[in-house]
Design an enzyme around this catalytic site. Structure first.
Site, PDB file in Angstrom:
ATOM      1  N   LYS A 200      -0.294  -9.607   0.612  1.00  0.00           N
ATOM      2  CA  LYS A 200      -0.569  -8.216   0.271  1.00  0.00           C
ATOM      3  C   LYS A 200      -1.602  -7.679   1.249  1.00  0.00           C
ATOM      4  O   LYS A 200      -2.703  -8.220   1.372  1.00  0.00           O
ATOM      5  CB  LYS A 200      -1.090  -8.123  -1.165  1.00  0.00           C
ATOM      6  CG  LYS A 200      -1.431  -6.708  -1.568  1.00  0.00           C
ATOM      7  CD  LYS A 200      -1.750  -6.610  -3.035  1.00  0.00           C
ATOM      8  CE  LYS A 200      -2.187  -5.208  -3.403  1.00  0.00           C
ATOM      9  NZ  LYS A 200      -2.528  -5.098  -4.810  1.00  0.00           N
TER      10      LYS A 200
ATOM     11  N   LYS B 251       4.077  -7.224   0.611  1.00  0.00           N
ATOM     12  CA  LYS B 251       3.770  -5.868   0.213  1.00  0.00           C
ATOM     13  C   LYS B 251       2.759  -5.256   1.172  1.00  0.00           C
ATOM     14  O   LYS B 251       1.791  -5.932   1.490  1.00  0.00           O
ATOM     15  CB  LYS B 251       3.202  -5.922  -1.207  1.00  0.00           C
ATOM     16  CG  LYS B 251       2.671  -4.646  -1.752  1.00  0.00           C
ATOM     17  CD  LYS B 251       2.012  -4.903  -3.079  1.00  0.00           C
ATOM     18  CE  LYS B 251       1.374  -3.612  -3.544  1.00  0.00           C
ATOM     19  NZ  LYS B 251       0.610  -3.776  -4.723  1.00  0.00           N
TER      20      LYS B 251
HETATM   21  C1  PBG Z   1      -3.589  -3.292  -7.511  1.00  0.00           C
HETATM   22  C2  PBG Z   1      -2.209  -2.889  -7.121  1.00  0.00           C
HETATM   23  C3  PBG Z   1      -1.925  -1.924  -6.158  1.00  0.00           C
HETATM   24  C4  PBG Z   1      -0.539  -1.798  -6.121  1.00  0.00           C
HETATM   25  C5  PBG Z   1       0.002  -2.692  -7.058  1.00  0.00           C
HETATM   26  N1  PBG Z   1      -1.055  -3.372  -7.667  1.00  0.00           N
HETATM   27  C6  PBG Z   1      -2.822  -1.077  -5.345  1.00  0.00           C
HETATM   28  C7  PBG Z   1      -4.011  -1.651  -4.722  1.00  0.00           C
HETATM   29  O1  PBG Z   1      -4.062  -2.822  -4.335  1.00  0.00           O
HETATM   30  O2  PBG Z   1      -4.977  -0.885  -4.595  1.00  0.00           O
HETATM   31  C8  PBG Z   1       0.188  -0.836  -5.226  1.00  0.00           C
HETATM   32  C9  PBG Z   1       1.593  -0.496  -5.566  1.00  0.00           C
HETATM   33  C10 PBG Z   1       2.088   0.731  -4.910  1.00  0.00           C
HETATM   34  O3  PBG Z   1       1.418   1.330  -4.035  1.00  0.00           O
HETATM   35  O4  PBG Z   1       3.192   1.141  -5.258  1.00  0.00           O
HETATM   36  N2  PBG Z   1      -3.775  -4.529  -8.042  1.00  0.00           N
END
Ligand code: PBG
Length: 334
Positions: free
Chosen positions: A200, A254
Protein backbone atom coordinates in the site's frame (compact mmCIF):
# COMPACT_ATOMS: atom_id res chain seq x y z
CA UNK A 1 8.97 -17.14 -31.12
CA UNK A 2 7.76 -17.85 -34.66
CA UNK A 3 5.67 -15.05 -36.10
CA UNK A 4 5.87 -16.02 -39.78
CA UNK A 5 6.24 -13.78 -42.77
CA UNK A 6 3.80 -11.39 -44.30
CA UNK A 7 1.35 -12.19 -45.78
CA UNK A 8 0.95 -15.70 -44.24
CA UNK A 9 0.75 -14.26 -40.73
CA UNK A 10 -2.02 -11.74 -40.42
CA UNK A 11 -2.78 -10.94 -36.77
CA UNK A 12 -5.96 -9.19 -37.86
CA UNK A 13 -7.53 -12.55 -38.83
CA UNK A 14 -8.06 -13.34 -35.17
CA UNK A 15 -9.76 -10.00 -34.72
CA UNK A 16 -12.07 -10.54 -37.66
CA UNK A 17 -15.31 -11.04 -35.79
CA UNK A 18 -16.62 -10.99 -32.26
CA UNK A 19 -16.79 -14.77 -31.93
CA UNK A 20 -13.13 -15.18 -32.89
CA UNK A 21 -12.05 -12.34 -30.64
CA UNK A 22 -13.82 -14.07 -27.76
CA UNK A 23 -12.22 -17.40 -28.61
CA UNK A 24 -8.68 -16.04 -28.56
CA UNK A 25 -9.07 -13.65 -25.61
CA UNK A 26 -6.26 -14.24 -23.11
CA UNK A 27 -8.06 -12.69 -20.14
CA UNK A 28 -11.59 -12.06 -19.04
CA UNK A 29 -13.57 -10.14 -16.49
CA UNK A 30 -16.31 -11.91 -14.57
CA UNK A 31 -18.66 -10.94 -11.76
CA UNK A 32 -16.63 -13.29 -9.54
CA UNK A 33 -13.71 -10.86 -9.88
CA UNK A 34 -15.56 -7.92 -8.31
CA UNK A 35 -15.45 -6.67 -4.74
CA UNK A 36 -17.72 -3.77 -3.82
CA UNK A 37 -16.51 -1.29 -1.14
CA UNK A 38 -19.33 0.18 0.95
CA UNK A 39 -19.34 3.14 3.36
CA UNK A 40 -21.56 2.74 6.40
CA UNK A 41 -22.65 5.60 8.63
CA UNK A 42 -24.53 5.95 11.91
CA UNK A 43 -28.09 7.24 12.07
CA UNK A 44 -31.21 6.24 10.23
CA UNK A 45 -32.98 6.84 6.97
CA UNK A 46 -30.13 8.51 5.16
CA UNK A 47 -27.88 7.93 2.24
CA UNK A 48 -25.48 10.83 1.95
CA UNK A 49 -23.57 11.67 -1.20
CA UNK A 50 -19.80 12.08 -1.36
CA UNK A 51 -18.97 15.11 -3.52
CA UNK A 52 -15.71 13.76 -4.91
CA UNK A 53 -17.17 10.29 -5.57
CA UNK A 54 -20.34 10.86 -7.62
CA UNK A 55 -22.72 7.91 -7.38
CA UNK A 56 -21.16 6.55 -4.15
CA UNK A 57 -23.07 7.00 -0.90
CA UNK A 58 -22.69 6.54 2.81
CA UNK A 59 -25.48 4.23 3.99
CA UNK A 60 -27.17 3.88 7.38
CA UNK A 61 -27.72 0.41 8.86
CA UNK A 62 -31.48 0.44 8.39
CA UNK A 63 -30.98 0.91 4.64
CA UNK A 64 -27.99 -1.40 4.27
CA UNK A 65 -29.81 -4.61 3.33
CA UNK A 66 -31.81 -2.77 0.70
CA UNK A 67 -28.64 -1.14 -0.65
CA UNK A 68 -26.77 -4.45 -0.87
CA UNK A 69 -29.65 -6.47 -2.33
CA UNK A 70 -28.80 -5.77 -6.03
CA UNK A 71 -25.21 -6.91 -5.47
CA UNK A 72 -26.48 -10.13 -3.91
CA UNK A 73 -28.84 -10.71 -6.84
CA UNK A 74 -26.05 -10.18 -9.35
CA UNK A 75 -23.80 -12.63 -7.48
CA UNK A 76 -21.04 -10.23 -6.46
CA UNK A 77 -18.94 -12.47 -4.19
CA UNK A 78 -17.68 -9.96 -1.63
CA UNK A 79 -18.25 -6.57 0.00
CA UNK A 80 -15.56 -4.46 1.68
CA UNK A 81 -16.97 -2.43 4.58
CA UNK A 82 -15.70 0.97 5.72
CA UNK A 83 -17.25 2.75 8.70
CA UNK A 84 -17.70 6.51 9.00
CA UNK A 85 -17.24 7.39 12.66
CA UNK A 86 -18.70 10.63 14.06
CA UNK A 87 -16.18 13.02 15.66
CA UNK A 88 -17.50 12.46 19.21
CA UNK A 89 -16.62 8.74 18.97
CA UNK A 90 -13.06 9.40 17.84
CA UNK A 91 -10.20 9.76 20.30
CA UNK A 92 -6.39 9.79 20.39
CA UNK A 93 -6.14 6.00 20.62
CA UNK A 94 -9.01 4.99 18.36
CA UNK A 95 -10.76 3.22 21.25
CA UNK A 96 -13.96 2.76 19.24
CA UNK A 97 -12.06 0.37 16.93
CA UNK A 98 -12.16 -2.32 19.62
CA UNK A 99 -15.76 -1.78 20.70
CA UNK A 100 -17.49 -5.10 19.88
CA UNK A 101 -20.68 -3.17 19.13
CA UNK A 102 -19.18 -0.54 16.87
CA UNK A 103 -20.72 0.28 13.51
CA UNK A 104 -18.57 -2.20 11.62
CA UNK A 105 -19.50 -5.11 13.90
CA UNK A 106 -23.21 -4.20 13.79
CA UNK A 107 -23.09 -4.02 10.00
CA UNK A 108 -21.32 -7.39 9.83
CA UNK A 109 -23.94 -9.08 12.03
CA UNK A 110 -26.74 -7.60 9.98
CA UNK A 111 -25.30 -8.46 6.56
CA UNK A 112 -24.22 -11.97 7.57
CA UNK A 113 -27.79 -12.70 8.63
CA UNK A 114 -29.39 -11.21 5.49
CA UNK A 115 -26.85 -12.40 2.93
CA UNK A 116 -24.96 -15.40 4.31
CA UNK A 117 -23.56 -16.21 0.85
CA UNK A 118 -21.69 -12.92 0.47
CA UNK A 119 -18.15 -12.74 1.88
CA UNK A 120 -17.62 -9.75 4.13
CA UNK A 121 -14.25 -8.03 4.10
CA UNK A 122 -13.45 -5.94 7.17
CA UNK A 123 -11.03 -3.03 7.05
CA UNK A 124 -8.63 -3.22 9.96
CA UNK A 125 -6.86 0.06 10.76
CA UNK A 126 -7.37 2.86 13.27
CA UNK A 127 -7.83 5.84 10.96
CA UNK A 128 -11.65 5.83 11.01
CA UNK A 129 -11.49 6.02 14.82
CA UNK A 130 -8.60 8.35 15.69
CA UNK A 131 -8.75 12.11 16.11
CA UNK A 132 -5.47 12.49 14.24
CA UNK A 133 -6.63 10.31 11.32
CA UNK A 134 -3.62 8.00 11.38
CA UNK A 135 -3.84 4.22 11.06
CA UNK A 136 -2.09 3.51 14.37
CA UNK A 137 -1.37 4.93 17.81
CA UNK A 138 0.84 8.02 18.05
CA UNK A 139 3.54 8.48 20.67
CA UNK A 140 5.83 11.50 20.53
CA UNK A 141 4.63 12.38 17.06
CA UNK A 142 5.36 8.93 15.60
CA UNK A 143 2.95 6.12 14.72
CA UNK A 144 4.26 3.34 16.95
CA UNK A 145 4.35 -0.12 15.43
CA UNK A 146 3.91 -2.95 17.89
CA UNK A 147 1.45 -1.21 20.21
CA UNK A 148 -0.67 -0.39 17.14
CA UNK A 149 -0.48 -3.97 15.85
CA UNK A 150 -1.72 -5.28 19.21
CA UNK A 151 -4.84 -3.08 18.98
CA UNK A 152 -5.38 -4.12 15.36
CA UNK A 153 -5.32 -7.77 16.43
CA UNK A 154 -8.09 -7.09 18.94
CA UNK A 155 -10.06 -5.18 16.30
CA UNK A 156 -9.70 -8.14 13.93
CA UNK A 157 -10.94 -10.64 16.53
CA UNK A 158 -14.01 -8.50 17.24
CA UNK A 159 -14.80 -8.19 13.56
CA UNK A 160 -14.40 -11.91 12.94
CA UNK A 161 -16.64 -12.72 15.91
CA UNK A 162 -19.26 -10.36 14.48
CA UNK A 163 -19.25 -12.21 11.14
CA UNK A 164 -16.49 -10.68 9.03
CA UNK A 165 -15.14 -13.51 6.86
CA UNK A 166 -12.00 -11.85 5.55
CA UNK A 167 -9.87 -9.55 7.68
CA UNK A 168 -8.16 -6.88 5.60
CA UNK A 169 -5.50 -4.91 7.47
CA UNK A 170 -4.88 -1.63 5.61
CA UNK A 171 -2.59 -0.05 8.20
CA UNK A 172 0.92 -1.11 7.00
CA UNK A 173 2.35 -1.77 10.47
CA UNK A 174 5.26 -4.26 10.32
CA UNK A 175 4.39 -7.74 11.52
CA UNK A 176 0.67 -7.15 11.91
CA UNK A 177 -0.34 -10.14 9.81
CA UNK A 178 1.47 -12.44 12.24
CA UNK A 179 -0.06 -10.67 15.26
CA UNK A 180 -3.55 -10.91 13.75
CA UNK A 181 -3.23 -14.56 12.64
CA UNK A 182 -2.12 -15.55 16.12
CA UNK A 183 -4.95 -13.64 17.79
CA UNK A 184 -7.55 -15.15 15.46
CA UNK A 185 -6.23 -18.67 16.03
CA UNK A 186 -6.11 -18.19 19.79
CA UNK A 187 -9.81 -17.34 19.66
CA UNK A 188 -10.58 -20.41 17.58
CA UNK A 189 -11.17 -18.33 14.45
CA UNK A 190 -8.98 -20.58 12.35
CA UNK A 191 -11.02 -20.23 9.17
CA UNK A 192 -11.13 -16.45 9.14
CA UNK A 193 -9.11 -15.43 6.11
CA UNK A 194 -6.63 -12.57 5.92
CA UNK A 195 -6.40 -10.35 2.87
CA UNK A 196 -3.35 -8.24 3.49
CA UNK A 197 -3.00 -4.77 2.06
CA UNK A 198 0.58 -5.93 1.64
CA UNK A 199 1.61 -3.28 -0.85
CA UNK A 200 0.00 0.00 0.00
CA UNK A 201 1.58 3.20 -1.21
CA UNK A 202 1.51 6.64 0.42
CA UNK A 203 -0.66 7.89 -2.40
CA UNK A 204 -2.48 11.09 -3.30
CA UNK A 205 -5.16 8.93 -4.90
CA UNK A 206 -6.86 8.28 -1.52
CA UNK A 207 -8.10 11.86 -1.24
CA UNK A 208 -11.79 11.24 -2.01
CA UNK A 209 -11.87 8.24 0.39
CA UNK A 210 -10.72 10.49 3.20
CA UNK A 211 -13.56 12.87 2.25
CA UNK A 212 -15.96 9.94 2.48
CA UNK A 213 -14.76 9.01 5.97
CA UNK A 214 -14.52 12.61 7.08
CA UNK A 215 -10.90 11.95 8.07
CA UNK A 216 -9.42 14.60 5.79
CA UNK A 217 -10.45 17.22 8.32
CA UNK A 218 -8.62 15.25 11.01
CA UNK A 219 -5.51 13.97 9.29
CA UNK A 220 -2.37 15.65 10.51
CA UNK A 221 0.62 15.28 8.24
CA UNK A 222 1.00 12.38 5.82
CA UNK A 223 1.34 8.61 6.10
CA UNK A 224 4.83 8.30 4.64
CA UNK A 225 6.40 6.73 7.74
CA UNK A 226 4.29 3.59 7.27
CA UNK A 227 2.83 3.49 3.74
CA UNK A 228 5.23 2.73 0.88
CA UNK A 229 7.19 5.18 -1.21
CA UNK A 230 5.77 5.34 -4.78
CA UNK A 231 9.36 5.16 -6.03
CA UNK A 232 9.76 1.53 -4.93
CA UNK A 233 8.76 -1.83 -6.35
CA UNK A 234 11.45 -4.29 -5.19
CA UNK A 235 10.41 -3.35 -1.68
CA UNK A 236 6.86 -4.40 -2.60
CA UNK A 237 8.11 -7.95 -3.15
CA UNK A 238 9.71 -7.99 0.30
CA UNK A 239 6.45 -6.78 1.86
CA UNK A 240 4.48 -9.54 0.13
CA UNK A 241 7.02 -12.24 1.04
CA UNK A 242 6.80 -11.18 4.67
CA UNK A 243 3.01 -11.18 4.77
CA UNK A 244 2.75 -14.62 3.17
CA UNK A 245 5.28 -15.92 5.68
CA UNK A 246 3.19 -14.45 8.51
CA UNK A 247 0.00 -16.12 7.27
CA UNK A 248 -1.72 -13.90 4.72
CA UNK A 249 -4.11 -15.93 2.54
CA UNK A 250 -4.42 -13.22 -0.11
CA UNK A 251 -2.54 -10.02 -0.81
CA UNK A 252 -3.43 -6.68 -2.31
CA UNK A 253 -1.71 -3.95 -4.28
CA UNK A 254 -3.07 -0.45 -3.84
CA UNK A 255 -3.68 1.93 -5.63
CA UNK A 256 -4.47 0.09 -8.85
CA UNK A 257 -3.96 1.69 -12.26
CA UNK A 258 -0.82 3.71 -11.43
CA UNK A 259 0.74 0.51 -9.98
CA UNK A 260 -0.06 -2.16 -12.58
CA UNK A 261 3.67 -2.88 -12.93
CA UNK A 262 3.86 -3.72 -9.23
CA UNK A 263 0.75 -5.89 -9.47
CA UNK A 264 2.33 -7.82 -12.32
CA UNK A 265 5.58 -8.38 -10.41
CA UNK A 266 3.74 -9.61 -7.32
CA UNK A 267 1.58 -11.95 -9.41
CA UNK A 268 4.57 -13.34 -11.33
CA UNK A 269 6.77 -13.73 -8.28
CA UNK A 270 4.39 -15.33 -5.80
CA UNK A 271 1.35 -16.68 -7.63
CA UNK A 272 -0.80 -16.28 -4.52
CA UNK A 273 -4.32 -14.82 -4.81
CA UNK A 274 -3.57 -11.17 -5.52
CA UNK A 275 -6.09 -8.34 -5.56
CA UNK A 276 -5.94 -4.76 -6.75
CA UNK A 277 -7.78 -1.77 -5.32
CA UNK A 278 -9.05 0.71 -7.89
CA UNK A 279 -9.08 3.44 -5.27
CA UNK A 280 -11.26 6.48 -4.73
CA UNK A 281 -9.00 8.84 -6.70
CA UNK A 282 -9.08 6.55 -9.72
CA UNK A 283 -12.86 6.38 -9.43
CA UNK A 284 -13.06 10.19 -9.16
CA UNK A 285 -10.75 10.66 -12.13
CA UNK A 286 -12.67 8.30 -14.40
CA UNK A 287 -16.06 9.56 -13.21
CA UNK A 288 -15.11 13.18 -13.86
CA UNK A 289 -13.95 12.51 -17.41
CA UNK A 290 -17.02 10.36 -18.06
CA UNK A 291 -19.25 13.12 -16.66
CA UNK A 292 -17.61 15.64 -18.99
CA UNK A 293 -18.38 13.36 -21.90
CA UNK A 294 -14.65 12.93 -22.55
CA UNK A 295 -14.65 9.17 -21.96
CA UNK A 296 -17.30 6.60 -22.89
CA UNK A 297 -18.76 5.32 -19.64
CA UNK A 298 -19.33 1.61 -20.10
CA UNK A 299 -16.28 0.82 -22.22
CA UNK A 300 -13.98 2.81 -19.94
CA UNK A 301 -15.21 1.10 -16.78
CA UNK A 302 -14.87 -2.41 -18.23
CA UNK A 303 -11.50 -1.72 -19.88
CA UNK A 304 -10.06 -0.29 -16.66
CA UNK A 305 -11.16 -3.41 -14.76
CA UNK A 306 -9.94 -5.84 -17.42
CA UNK A 307 -6.50 -4.22 -17.25
CA UNK A 308 -6.19 -5.44 -13.66
CA UNK A 309 -6.99 -8.98 -14.75
CA UNK A 310 -4.33 -8.78 -17.48
CA UNK A 311 -1.80 -7.53 -14.93
CA UNK A 312 -2.47 -10.61 -12.79
CA UNK A 313 -5.22 -9.65 -10.35
CA UNK A 314 -7.59 -12.33 -9.19
CA UNK A 315 -10.10 -9.63 -8.43
CA UNK A 316 -10.57 -5.91 -8.03
CA UNK A 317 -12.00 -3.74 -5.27
CA UNK A 318 -13.89 -1.12 -7.22
CA UNK A 319 -16.58 1.47 -6.57
CA UNK A 320 -17.84 0.55 -10.05
CA UNK A 321 -18.52 -3.06 -8.94
CA UNK A 322 -22.31 -2.92 -9.07
CA UNK A 323 -22.41 -1.15 -12.42
CA UNK A 324 -19.73 -3.43 -13.88
CA UNK A 325 -21.66 -6.49 -12.69
CA UNK A 326 -24.77 -5.18 -14.43
CA UNK A 327 -22.82 -4.60 -17.64
CA UNK A 328 -21.27 -8.06 -17.51
CA UNK A 329 -24.68 -9.62 -16.91
CA UNK A 330 -26.06 -7.73 -19.94
CA UNK A 331 -23.17 -8.92 -22.12
CA UNK A 332 -23.95 -12.51 -21.19
CA UNK A 333 -27.61 -12.01 -21.94
CA UNK A 334 -27.07 -10.38 -25.31
C1 PBG B 1 -7.09 3.62 5.53
C2 PBG B 1 -7.58 3.31 4.16
C3 PBG B 1 -7.47 4.18 3.07
C4 PBG B 1 -8.09 3.54 2.00
C5 PBG B 1 -8.56 2.30 2.44
N1 PBG B 1 -8.23 2.16 3.79
C6 PBG B 1 -6.92 5.54 2.98
C7 PBG B 1 -5.67 5.87 3.64
O1 PBG B 1 -4.75 5.06 3.79
O2 PBG B 1 -5.56 7.04 4.05
C8 PBG B 1 -8.22 4.16 0.63
C9 PBG B 1 -9.24 3.59 -0.29
C10 PBG B 1 -9.58 4.48 -1.42
O3 PBG B 1 -8.95 5.54 -1.64
O4 PBG B 1 -10.52 4.13 -2.14
N2 PBG B 1 -6.78 2.59 6.35
Amino acid sequence: MFVGHFPSYRPRRNRYDNATRRLVAENSLHIDNLIWPIFIIEGTQTETDIASMPGVQRVTLDRLAHYVEPAACLGIPALALFPVTPPHKRDEHGTEATNPDNLMCCAARLLKKEFPEIALIGDVALDPYTLHGHDGIIENGYVVNDASAAVLAQQAVNQAQAGIDIIAPSDMMDGRIGFIRKALDTHGLINTRILSYAVKYASAFYGPFRDALGSHTFLKGDKKTYQMDPANSREALREVAMDIEEGADMVMVKPGMPYLDVLWRVHETFGVPTFAYQVSGEYAMLSAAIHKGWLAREQTILESLLSFRRAGAQGVLTYFALEAARLLRQELGS
